[in-house]
Design an enzyme around this catalytic site. Structure first.
Site, mmCIF file in Angstrom:
data_model
loop_
_atom_site.group_PDB
_atom_site.id
_atom_site.type_symbol
_atom_site.label_atom_id
_atom_site.label_comp_id
_atom_site.label_asym_id
_atom_site.label_seq_id
_atom_site.Cartn_x
_atom_site.Cartn_y
_atom_site.Cartn_z
ATOM 1 N N ILE A 1 46.057 49.232 39.531
ATOM 2 C CA ILE A 1 45.224 50.076 39.186
ATOM 3 C C ILE A 1 44.017 50.242 37.992
ATOM 4 C CG2 ILE A 1 46.495 52.081 39.271
ATOM 5 C CD1 ILE A 1 44.093 53.834 40.887
ATOM 6 N N GLY B 1 43.677 47.341 36.303
ATOM 7 C CA GLY B 1 43.139 46.599 35.869
ATOM 8 C C GLY B 1 41.673 46.352 36.711
ATOM 9 N N GLN B 2 41.269 45.353 36.190
ATOM 10 C CA GLN B 2 39.555 44.742 36.245
ATOM 11 C C GLN B 2 40.028 45.342 38.113
ATOM 12 O OE1 GLN B 2 36.821 41.595 36.165
ATOM 13 N NE2 GLN B 2 38.190 41.084 37.131
ATOM 14 N N ASP B 3 40.784 44.807 38.390
ATOM 15 C CA ASP B 3 40.739 44.740 40.080
ATOM 16 C C ASP B 3 40.023 46.420 41.052
ATOM 17 O OD1 ASP B 3 39.164 42.140 39.992
ATOM 18 O OD2 ASP B 3 40.336 40.974 41.584
ATOM 19 N N GLN C 1 51.877 39.876 36.172
ATOM 20 C CA GLN C 1 50.998 39.417 34.903
ATOM 21 C C GLN C 1 50.258 37.691 35.849
ATOM 22 O OE1 GLN C 1 50.222 37.305 32.381
ATOM 23 N NE2 GLN C 1 51.798 35.767 32.836
ATOM 24 N N SER D 1 45.533 33.368 44.587
ATOM 25 C CA SER D 1 45.132 33.275 43.905
ATOM 26 C C SER D 1 44.560 31.771 44.431
ATOM 27 C CB SER D 1 45.026 33.730 41.968
ATOM 28 O OG SER D 1 44.645 32.449 41.299
ATOM 29 N N GLU E 1 44.341 29.605 41.820
ATOM 30 C CA GLU E 1 45.034 28.611 40.957
ATOM 31 C C GLU E 1 45.846 28.409 41.558
ATOM 32 O OE1 GLU E 1 45.142 27.641 37.710
ATOM 33 O OE2 GLU E 1 43.137 28.959 37.116
ATOM 34 N N TYR F 1 52.383 30.728 36.798
ATOM 35 C CA TYR F 1 51.163 31.882 37.331
ATOM 36 C C TYR F 1 51.425 31.721 38.788
ATOM 37 C CZ TYR F 1 47.298 34.810 39.008
ATOM 38 O OH TYR F 1 46.692 35.462 39.480
ATOM 39 N N ARG G 1 36.494 42.838 32.358
ATOM 40 C CA ARG G 1 37.487 41.618 32.345
ATOM 41 C C ARG G 1 38.264 41.823 31.069
ATOM 42 N NH1 ARG G 1 40.913 38.375 35.324
ATOM 43 N NH2 ARG G 1 40.129 36.419 35.480
#
Length: 348
Positions: free
Chosen positions: A10, A12-14, A89, A131, A133, A154, A189
């Site tokens: 919570i 973090g950015q998002d 992470q 993600s 990624e 990640y 960000r």
């Protein structure tokens, strides 16, 4: 009755944008935060209300994704209707330096949450922040049907989380969905992520606080969108009648070099004068091109991004200039006012 939501990540950015969105919709919001000797809640300070206040609808709980007992206790005590699992992470380059920790938190943390939900057996809807990624070296554009080819610890951890979410959905009939979000940025960000690193450095150069910006691979291409729009997709995914997996992105790709040059040009700076390449910022294995095929999300969720690459650059550069006490160019604010006249998120 008031819906309850539990958000990991919570701070973090998002997580901060999602908390604001849910509060605007009347939710009671609970968030997981790690205990620290320094304050790490700056992104949600503007919406924090002392829990003793009768009007308080956001509550923070100390815990860690590596602690299954604490996760289970929090879930049992809150009994949320919806769980948004954003905590991880999340820095790709750092995951090469801390692969075991990344696996423990980013991968196994998802299993701990899913198991806590399964044992509670109370119809919780679960959102997993997957993600782009995960696609790694897969041929673009990438959709829900594209095979994964992860290229970092990640990404491997996120693939594990994706499949665990699907396994719990299929094995236990849980409402467990994956949002496969492509890169999404904003003034919130983290400062070590390349887009924010660029825009923050621009402000510092203009303020006379630094002269050079050090970067790694400039040729990597990404599909970049605006984070507040993407967290709305998270909410829409959990409002569906059935769980599923959804790719979220703009369908456009731009290189880091393009972001760099457009940002510097917007601020009136010379890239050649201020940018240096440092090999330590290169990844051992690189992801060359990511482009979202978000046709399913547009059709099922009724979602289509409005902020594209050029607008995103303006928003982020202006925000970092204002944060440094400088006069912004001003076009970023114009974009926000034009495209989000009734925006739900707090001023950045």
């Amino acid at each position: 009755m008031t819906k309850k939501a539990f958000i990991t990540g919570i701070t973090g950015q998002d997580g901060s944008y999602l908390a604001e969105l849910l509060l605007s919709k009347g939710y009671e919001v609970h968030g997981l935060v790690r205990r620290s000797s320094t304050f790490n809640t700056s992104r949600i300070d503007s919406i924090y209300v002392d829990p003793h206040e009768p009007a308080a609808r956001m509550f923070l709980h100390y815990g860690d994704l590596s602690d299954s007992e604490q996760i289970a206790n929090i879930m049992y005590n809150i009994r949320p209707d919806e769980v948004y699992h954003l905590g991880a992470q999340s820095h790709v380059r750092v995951s090469f330096d801390t692969p075991e920790y990344t696996g423990n938190v980013t991968a196994l943390g998802t299993t701990r949450l899913l198991e806590a939900i399964r044992r509670s057996n109370n119809g919780v809807k679960f959102y997993q922040a997957s993600s782009s990624e995960m696609f790694g070296a897969a041929h673009p554009p990438q959709s829900e049907d594209t095979a994964f080819h992860p290229r970092s610890p990640y990404a491997c951890a996120k693939v594990y989380s994706y499949w665990m979410t699907r396994n719990y959905r299929e094995g236990y009939s849980m409402f467990a969905s994956n949002g496969i979000l492509f890169n999404h940025e904003s003034p919130r960000r983290g400062e070590t992520f390349v887009t924010r690193k660029i825009t923050r450095s621009i402000a510092r150069i203009l303020a006379g606080k630094e002269k050079y910006l050090y970067l790694g691979n400039l040729d990597a291409k990404r599909d970049w969108g605006f984070a507040p729009e993407y967290v709305e997709c998270m909410w829409r995914i959990l409002q569906q009648d059935a769980p599923g997996d959804f790719v979220i992105g703009t369908g456009e790709t731009h290189s880091v070099r393009e972001f760099l040059h457009e940002s510097f040009a917007y601020a009136g700076l010379d890239v050649e004068e201020h940018v240096r390449i440092d090999p330590k910022y290169f990844r051992p294995s690189e992801v060359e091109v990511l482009i979202a095929d978000a046709a399913k999300s547009e059709k099922v969720l009724g979602w289509k991004p409005t902020v594209k690459f050029g607008d995103l650059v303006k928003i982020m550069v202006d925000a970092d200039m204002k944060a440094s006490g400088l006069d912004p160019v001003g076009k970023g604010d114009a974009v926000i006012k034009a495209k989000f006249p009734h925006r739900w998120w707090k001023n950045d």
